[in-house]
Write a protein that holds these residues in place. Structure first.
Motif, PDB file in Angstrom:
ATOM      1  N   SER A  62       0.813  -1.226   0.000  1.00 16.04           N
ATOM      2  CA  SER A  62       0.000   0.000   0.000  1.00 16.04           C
ATOM      3  C   SER A  62       0.848   1.279   0.000  1.00 16.04           C
ATOM      4  N   LYS A  63       0.592   2.196   0.940  1.00 15.27           N
ATOM      5  CA  LYS A  63       1.263   3.488   0.930  1.00 15.27           C
ATOM      6  C   LYS A  63       2.773   3.351   1.103  1.00 15.27           C
TER       7      LYS A  63
ATOM      8  N   ARG B 101      -8.246  -8.423 -11.078  1.00 11.46           N
ATOM      9  CA  ARG B 101      -8.077  -8.827  -9.674  1.00 11.46           C
ATOM     10  C   ARG B 101      -9.380  -8.649  -8.895  1.00 11.46           C
ATOM     11  N   LYS B 102     -10.107  -7.586  -9.163  1.00 15.01           N
ATOM     12  CA  LYS B 102     -11.339  -7.320  -8.431  1.00 15.01           C
ATOM     13  C   LYS B 102     -12.491  -8.190  -8.898  1.00 15.01           C
ATOM     14  N   LYS B 103     -12.648  -8.321 -10.215  1.00 19.75           N
ATOM     15  CA  LYS B 103     -13.819  -9.012 -10.748  1.00 19.75           C
ATOM     16  C   LYS B 103     -13.649 -10.519 -10.842  1.00 19.75           C
ATOM     17  N   VAL B 104     -12.452 -10.965 -11.192  1.00 16.12           N
ATOM     18  CA  VAL B 104     -12.225 -12.405 -11.375  1.00 16.12           C
ATOM     19  C   VAL B 104     -11.635 -13.042 -10.122  1.00 16.12           C
TER      20      VAL B 104
ATOM     21  N   ALA C  97      -7.236  -4.549  -4.937  1.00 15.56           N
ATOM     22  CA  ALA C  97      -6.130  -4.113  -5.799  1.00 15.56           C
ATOM     23  C   ALA C  97      -5.637  -2.783  -5.263  1.00 15.56           C
ATOM     24  N   VAL C  98      -4.758  -2.846  -4.272  1.00 13.99           N
ATOM     25  CA  VAL C  98      -4.285  -1.649  -3.584  1.00 13.99           C
ATOM     26  C   VAL C  98      -2.998  -1.158  -4.227  1.00 13.99           C
TER      27      VAL C  98
ATOM     28  N   VAL D 241      -0.249 -11.795  -6.769  1.00 16.45           N
ATOM     29  CA  VAL D 241       0.176 -10.968  -5.637  1.00 16.45           C
ATOM     30  C   VAL D 241       0.700 -11.841  -4.489  1.00 16.45           C
ATOM     31  N   PRO D 242       1.953 -11.653  -4.083  1.00 13.92           N
ATOM     32  CA  PRO D 242       2.488 -12.424  -2.956  1.00 13.92           C
ATOM     33  C   PRO D 242       2.038 -11.810  -1.629  1.00 13.92           C
ATOM     34  N   TYR D 243       2.315 -12.497  -0.530  1.00 18.55           N
ATOM     35  CA  TYR D 243       2.076 -11.892   0.780  1.00 18.55           C
ATOM     36  C   TYR D 243       3.023 -10.703   0.949  1.00 18.55           C
TER      37      TYR D 243
END
Length: 404
Positions: A316-317, A335-338, A343-344, A359-361
């Protein structure tokens, strides 16, 4: 105060009622003996008659050669005053009315009260009978932020306790502001707090000796409905995300991580939105890569500031601050729809074989302090020097042989 705000505070208070076991305290404290000699120890989040932190230092007062122990408790502690019957408190002026008020105990001397040749929990129960030790009811609520507590903090040398998890940022900030040494328990999630991560990056705070992947069991109040097991009639909850934090030296952070894997582009993909390679586990850090690398948060427990530099945090920031680029609209939509995930912007991500975001941890961005090329160059110079020395020895032997 709104009803919702009151509920949030009540829940936070309930979530902070975790009491550390003596076995876990002993396991960690045994590494710091040399730092305790002649020091004033403050346990400022601990009911003196319930806290195993207090009991540990009281039982080991002479062995550790302590100068003084100070322990205080909150007025809203669910167990404050419950154990006061262990000692003869009435002559000290502690009446029933004061049982539920916060108090402090100052221990200046520990003697073998029952003459059994050892200092144990029975002696702890009788500590206050020694006139050099003092039990005092506090004027305030016992909160670590109160004026009384701050004055006690200034008097102390080392703070050792399990502070409220919900106030961890504020608690550590106070310790740093007052330049105090400390050994405290916190949630591993706090490693990603901006304020805490900054201190780790600057090598002003580090994890303790207990491996933070193990987690710890904590005693909880009897009214807690959810718990994992019962020990000696008391409920225990396991908090897997718990670890020790300190600003005292910890030997494991001076040890170099042994690197044995060779870098290949196939095994170490680059992030799509940042110029760094992804590392699955800190043991897979390649020995021959000079660039930036994203490693799991667990790396912090092994971090040696002489071997690696921490660049920042790729979430994030914090990620945007070190140059992690935002999601593309295509990847954000997918990422959001599927994937049905957030998605930050600032989060690191890679691209899989199908061109989709992966996206990894949370990742810590690090870089080796000694470049591979420099190491190779140094080794090359050593070999050259060694070769020259061998030739010189051969020449000396030849000259000596000719003389003879």
């Amino acid at each position: 105060m709104s009803n919702n705000e009151g509920l949030r505070r009540a829940n936070a208070k309930k979530n902070d009622e975790f009491y550390t076991r003596l076995t876990d305290i002993e396991k960690e404290m045994r590494y710091y003996k040399e730092y305790f000699k002649g020091k004033v120890i403050l346990c400022n989040c601990d009911d003196p008659f319930e806290s195993d932190f207090f009991k540990y230092f009281a039982m080991n007062f002479n062995y550790l050669e302590l100068k003084k122990i100070i322990a205080t408790c909150y007025s809203n502690s669910p167990i404050v005053g419950e154990q006061l019957s262990l000692i003869d408190v009435i002559p000290l002026g502690i009446t029933d009315e004061k049982y539920k008020k916060p108090y402090k105990i100052e221990i200046n001397e520990v003697t073998d009260e029952n003459n059994d040749g050892a200092t144990d929990l029975v002696d702890v129960e009788n500590l206050i009978k020694n006139r050099k030790n003092v039990l005092t009811v506090l004027n305030g609520d016992g909160d670590f932020r109160s004026e009384e507590s701050i004055e006690l903090l200034k008097e102390s040398d080392i703070v050792v306790t399990n502070p409220p998890f919900s106030l961890f940022r504020e608690y550590v900030a106070q310790l740093i502001e007052n330049e105090k040494k400390f050994i405290i328990i916190g949630n591993t999630n706090s490693l990603t707090y901006k304020e805490i991560f900054k201190l780790i990056k600057e090598d002003r705070i580090r994890t303790g000796y207990t491996n933070f992947n193990v987690g710890m069991y904590f005693f909880v109040p009897d009214e807690c409905e959810k718990y994992h097991k019962i020990e000696n009639g008391r409920k225990l909850v396991r908090v897997s995300t718990s670890c020790w934090f300190t600003n005292l030296p910890v030997n494991k952070h001076n040890q170099e991580i042994t690197l044995y894997k060779k870098y290949t582009p196939e095994e170490y993909p680059k992030y799509h939105n940042f110029d760094a390679i992804n590392i699955g586990t800190y043991t897979d850090i390649p020995y021959d890569y000079d660039g930036m690398m994203g490693v799991p948060i667990t790396f912090i427990d092994k971090y040696n500031p002489e071997q690696f530099e921490i660049i920042g945090l790729g979430i994030s920031k914090s990620g945007t601050e070190i140059g992690v680029r935002p999601y593309t609209e295509e990847h954000k939509t997918y990422r959001k729809k599927v994937q049905k995930k957030g998605a930050v912007d600032g989060d690191l991500y890679m691209i899989d074989e199908n061109g989709h975001p992966k996206v990894p941890y949370a990742r810590v961005i690090i870089k080796r302090k000694i470049k591979v090329n420099s190491v190779i160059k140094d080794e090359s110079l050593k070999l050259q020097e060694s070769s020259l020395m061998e030739k010189e020895i051969e020449n000396e032997d030849r000259i000596t042989s000719n003389i003879n």
